[in-house]
Design an enzyme around this catalytic site. Structure first.
Site, PDB file in Angstrom:
ATOM      1  N   CYS B  43       0.834  -1.195   0.000  1.00 54.56           N
ATOM      2  CA  CYS B  43       0.000   0.000   0.000  1.00 54.56           C
ATOM      3  C   CYS B  43       0.870   1.246   0.000  1.00 54.56           C
ATOM      4  O   CYS B  43       2.093   1.175   0.082  1.00 54.56           O
ATOM      5  CB  CYS B  43      -0.915   0.012   1.224  1.00 54.56           C
ATOM      6  SG  CYS B  43       0.003   0.221   2.754  1.00 54.56           S
ATOM      7  N   CYS B  46       3.232   1.618   3.046  1.00 57.70           N
ATOM      8  CA  CYS B  46       4.492   0.877   2.970  1.00 57.70           C
ATOM      9  C   CYS B  46       5.487   1.642   2.093  1.00 57.70           C
ATOM     10  O   CYS B  46       6.651   1.787   2.436  1.00 57.70           O
ATOM     11  CB  CYS B  46       4.285  -0.511   2.355  1.00 57.70           C
ATOM     12  SG  CYS B  46       2.937  -1.448   3.055  1.00 57.70           S
ATOM     13  N   ASP B 452      -0.037 -34.789  -4.687  1.00 49.70           N
ATOM     14  CA  ASP B 452       1.102 -35.172  -3.869  1.00 49.70           C
ATOM     15  C   ASP B 452       0.597 -35.168  -2.424  1.00 49.70           C
ATOM     16  O   ASP B 452      -0.430 -34.560  -2.134  1.00 49.70           O
ATOM     17  CB  ASP B 452       2.221 -34.151  -4.073  1.00 49.70           C
ATOM     18  CG  ASP B 452       3.290 -34.270  -3.026  1.00 49.70           C
ATOM     19  OD1 ASP B 452       3.791 -35.387  -2.843  1.00 49.70           O
ATOM     20  OD2 ASP B 452       3.617 -33.258  -2.392  1.00 49.70           O
ATOM     21  N   ASP B 627       3.914 -29.768  -4.453  1.00 53.06           N
ATOM     22  CA  ASP B 627       4.629 -28.629  -3.892  1.00 53.06           C
ATOM     23  C   ASP B 627       6.130 -28.859  -3.757  1.00 53.06           C
ATOM     24  O   ASP B 627       6.889 -27.924  -3.676  1.00 53.06           O
ATOM     25  CB  ASP B 627       4.069 -28.294  -2.498  1.00 53.06           C
ATOM     26  CG  ASP B 627       4.527 -29.309  -1.473  1.00 53.06           C
ATOM     27  OD1 ASP B 627       4.373 -30.509  -1.746  1.00 53.06           O
ATOM     28  OD2 ASP B 627       5.056 -28.902  -0.434  1.00 53.06           O
ATOM     29  N   ASP B 631       8.392 -33.181  -6.775  1.00 52.56           N
ATOM     30  CA  ASP B 631       7.232 -33.172  -7.671  1.00 52.56           C
ATOM     31  C   ASP B 631       7.509 -32.437  -8.979  1.00 52.56           C
ATOM     32  O   ASP B 631       6.784 -32.602  -9.955  1.00 52.56           O
ATOM     33  CB  ASP B 631       6.035 -32.481  -6.999  1.00 52.56           C
ATOM     34  CG  ASP B 631       5.618 -33.190  -5.732  1.00 52.56           C
ATOM     35  OD1 ASP B 631       5.603 -34.423  -5.743  1.00 52.56           O
ATOM     36  OD2 ASP B 631       5.313 -32.497  -4.745  1.00 52.56           O
TER      37      ASP B 631
END
Lengths: 51, 739
Positions: B43, B46, B452, B627, B631
């Protein structure tokens, strides 16, 4: 009809001006961070300058 | 295409952020430029905090945050070493920061997008001006516009249109030329051909003083198609940069022990055999090697899918990608850093990609049939007018060309991008980033889903028998468990987080924890660790100085939304499978809990990839949700793949889509969205065929004039766009996925 000889170049000239302005904006990086630009409007200028 | 970017070399500095120095680029006059990745900026607040803080530091010339790429760009005068100071300053403000070399590919992409923006602006300018002149000419057909005025207007139009087409059409010309030089065809071939033919024919009409020119048609075609593609590319870039940010935060330097005993942070690529690397608690091992100092527990889930960590002591072999959950260790490298397990996975992924071959988008396949038919019809028109109507060849040519103009694939070219724009936006709102251009198409073709286990379906462990345990025992177990990073210890801690943390807890890696209380020793760990007699069931036990040992039982925690996701996948008729590297008992338990009937355990990364490739050869379209590093090759081999946002960098980069919210319901949502959008793409393409079936005969009869062409073209584009917008409101099967 003679007015066309003036009006058509004027219309095209204005359009070209806008086109040139857009090219300048793209080249100067104004389209690199559209999300940031939309948020930056909320930042107070003074706040970032004064310590 | 290489999946992993070459890592920049680090310089020689002995600070934890020393590796950051390699990212700084020297500018003239002793200045330096660098980018910091700050993933948490979101934003204006920040931005102003970071820019305000960094901008006030001495000799900082530029400190500018790019919110789209989450990058802080810095330019400063003075030594390179100040990088560390800047990172510390940003971290002091409460943000994570990491030195970062922006991907070259994303620079290229941005340059291309800017080129499209400029082409779009030129097409818009030219189209609006030429259209203005065209309206005057069309109105003049019914009134009194002199031939001289008409010729003047045509000439002005030509002067605007010809350079504009040459400029704005470049993206299409280039792509069409590339396709043709590879002896294939794509959507851009008929677009480029249509635009060039229309412009050339109009130019020749202008020179000959003819009544009909189609400059406006060529330009509005370019404008509308450029608009669709620019928006589509913009959204895709946003999705990709989101994933790139996640992945870049995961790429870590390793702590190299120099001969002098100092620690130097370097990128794994510079490690050679024999180098010694320090791996702290909770850190990821960056290289392949053997443990030479220390005794610890290693979490291997990311490499082989095993859910429980194993012990690694002196002489144990460890691989890049494993996580050290115990004590600090020193690992001696066995291979070059760029030949580690990780690099082996990358090689497997590339091999799988090559074997898979390039995916040809649906629209490009359609065009393969479309173009020859249209050209044959145009040729037929030419011959027909020449032979039957006995007109001159120039009139026959004009009619043949008008067939090509009216059949110019405006609606066809727009059918896919507008649908993609709407679908990508809706996916983004639901927290799904669609990275690849053909992700939606491939998702819509999926006929089986493979998950997975570790990290995808399960997110860790929880204590299953909290209620049965004596309160004091649980409090002591939790107090002891706070000292360990072992997943089971974490589960014990989570079961009773308010318990006081005990000090002086000893961990024996791979066995358990012990703590000396005022009245004796408490032990938490395996049967062997507690020296229990055989009559006790194997598991995890807690035993105090007096009383019987109590057993702690654990179960895997499923990712939120798992059962709902599996149920809704099965309801839509898709077979669901579990494919894991873990041991059969664990896999069977998780499969039963999540409602999956078919499972396969102890599958190596190669075996997983092999299974995906075999399924493809059998004509199946598999979606792999995974993940881990193990994989990634299988994800490359599968038809399409999805990864959760907390996956490893390798699988984030490989996945076609990434879901940001934790719930697994994103998977059925993505499939539903893909099927709905593919239905709309097909409707749009069917519509553009019907449209041609109506207008092409009219053109063959020589009845088409420029204003009819313009009307027909804008009407078809409008209908295709409106149809795509329906995707915003289409109800998708599991509405819960939008959470």
């Amino acid at each position: 009809m003679e007015s066309l000889l003036l009006l058509v170049p004027v219309a095209l000239g204005l359009g070209l001006l806008g086109l040139a302005a857009f090219f300048w904006a793209v080249r100067s990086g104004q389209y690199n961070d559209l999300k940031g630009a939309s948020e930056r409007i909320l930042i107070d200028d003074e706040e970032t300058k004064t310590p | 295409m290489s999946i992993v970017q070459p890592l920049p070399l680090a310089s020689n500095a002995a600070s934890p952020s020393g590796s950051a120095l390699g990212h700084a680029i020297a500018l003239p006059n002793g200045r330096f430029q660098a980018a910091l990745l700050v993933p948490d900026v979101h934003c204006a607040g920040c931005i102003s905090r970071i820019e305000g803080r960094l901008g006030r530091m001495d000799d900082v010339e530029t400190a500018r945050v790019n919110l789209s790429t989450k990058c802080l760009n810095l330019v400063w005068a003075g030594p390179r070493e100040r990088m560390a100071e800047f990172i510390a300053a940003v971290e002091e403000l409460g943000f994570n920061a990491r030195a970062y070399t922006p991907d070259l590919a994303s620079d290229v992409e941005r340059a291309r997008q800017n080129e499209w923006l400029k082409a779009l602006a030129v097409a818009f300018f030219a189209n609006s001006n030429v259209m203005m002149l065209s309206w005057a000419v069309w109105a003049g057909h019914f009134g009194a516009m002199g031939d001289a005025t008409r010729a003047l207007f045509h000439w002005i139009s030509a002067l605007i249109a010809v350079p504009a087409v040459l400029y704005a059409g470049r993206p299409f010309f280039r792509s069409a030329f590339q396709a043709l030089s590879h002896r294939t065809t794509n959507m851009d071939v008929p677009i480029a051909a249509g635009v060039v033919i229309t412009t050339a024919m109009s130019l020749s009409e202008t020179i000959r003083g003819g009544p009909h020119v189609y400059f406006d048609g060529a330009l509005s075609l370019l404008f509308v198609l450029l608009l669709g593609r620019t928006l589509d590319a913009h959204l895709r870039r946003r999705a990709r940069s989101g994933v790139e940010t996640l992945a870049a935060m995961l790429r870590q330097p390793v702590a190299l022990k120099t001969s002098g005993g100092a620690i130097e942070w370097v990128q794994p690529a510079v490690i050679v055999p024999g180098d010694r690397v320090l791996v702290g608690m909770g850190e990821r091992i960056g290289i392949d090697g053997i443990v030479v100092e220390g005794d610890t527990t290693i979490d291997t889930a990311l490499i082989n899918g095993e859910s429980l960590p194993r012990r690694a002591a002196r002489g144990s072999e460890v691989h890049a990608g494993m996580i050290n959950v115990g004590q600090p260790i020193v690992v001696q490298s066995l291979v070059n850093g760029d030949k580690s397990t990780l690099s082996e996975m990358v090689r497997l992924m590339e091999a799988a990609e090559q074997r898979k071959g390039r995916y040809v988008a649906f629209a490009d396949r359609v065009v393969g049939y479309y173009t020859p038919v249209v050209h044959a019809l145009a040729f037929l028109t030419f011959i027909g007018w020449l032979l039957l109507a006995d007109s001159g060849w120039s009139i026959a040519l004009v009619h043949a060309v008008s067939v090509l103009i009216i059949a110019c694939p405006c609606a066809l070219g727009l059918a896919v991008p507008v649908t993609q724009i709407v679908a990508t936006t809706r996916a983004m709102k639901a927290g799904i980033l669609l990275k690849s251009e053909t992700a939606l198409e491939r998702l819509s073709a999926v006929d089986q889903v493979v998950f997975d286990k570790t990290g995808t379906l399960t997110t860790g462990f929880e204590l299953a028998n909290t209620g049965e345990l004596p309160e004091t025992a649980l409090a002591i177990a939790s107090g002891m468990a706070a000292a360990s990073r072992h997943p089971l210890a974490k589960a014990v801690r989570a079961a009773c987080p308010q318990a006081e943390v005990l000090h002086g807890v000893q961990e024996t890696p791979g066995f358990g924890l012990s703590w000396m209380s005022d009245n004796g020793v408490w032990k938490l760990g395996s049967n062997a660790y507690l020296a229990l007699p055989d009559r006790f069931e194997a598991g995890t036990w807690l035993c105090g100085p007096e009383g019987d040992p109590v057993r702690l039982s654990f179960r895997s925690t499923l990712r939120p939304g798992t059962t709902q996701a599996i149920t809704s996948l099965r309801a839509s008729g898709l077979p669901v499978q579990l494919l894991s590297g873990d041991e059969p008992r664990e896999v069977a338990a998780v499969a039963a809990k999540s409602g999956i009937w078919s499972w396969e355990a102890a599958a190596s990364p190669v075996a997983k990839a092999e299974r995906m490739a075999r399924a493809r050869e059998d004509g199946a379209n598999v979606l792999l949700v995974g993940d881990g590093i193990n994989d990634a090759p299988a994800m490359a081999a599968a038809t399409v793949s999805i990864a959760p946002a907390d996956a490893t960098d390798l699988s984030l980069r490989q996945a076609d889509a990434v879901f940001m919210h934790r719930s697994l319901e994103a998977v059925p949502f993505a499939l539903d969205l893909a099927r709905a959008s593919q239905r709309i793409v097909r409707q749009n393409i069917a519509f553009s065929f019907i449209y041609n079936a109506v207008w092409v005969p009219v053109a063959m009869l020589g009845l088409v004039t420029p204003w009819i062409a313009a009307l027909a073209m804008s009407a078809s584009s409008l209908i295709v766009t409106l149809n795509a917008l329906r995707l915003h409101v289409v109800r998708l099967g599991s509405a819960a996925g939008t959470r």
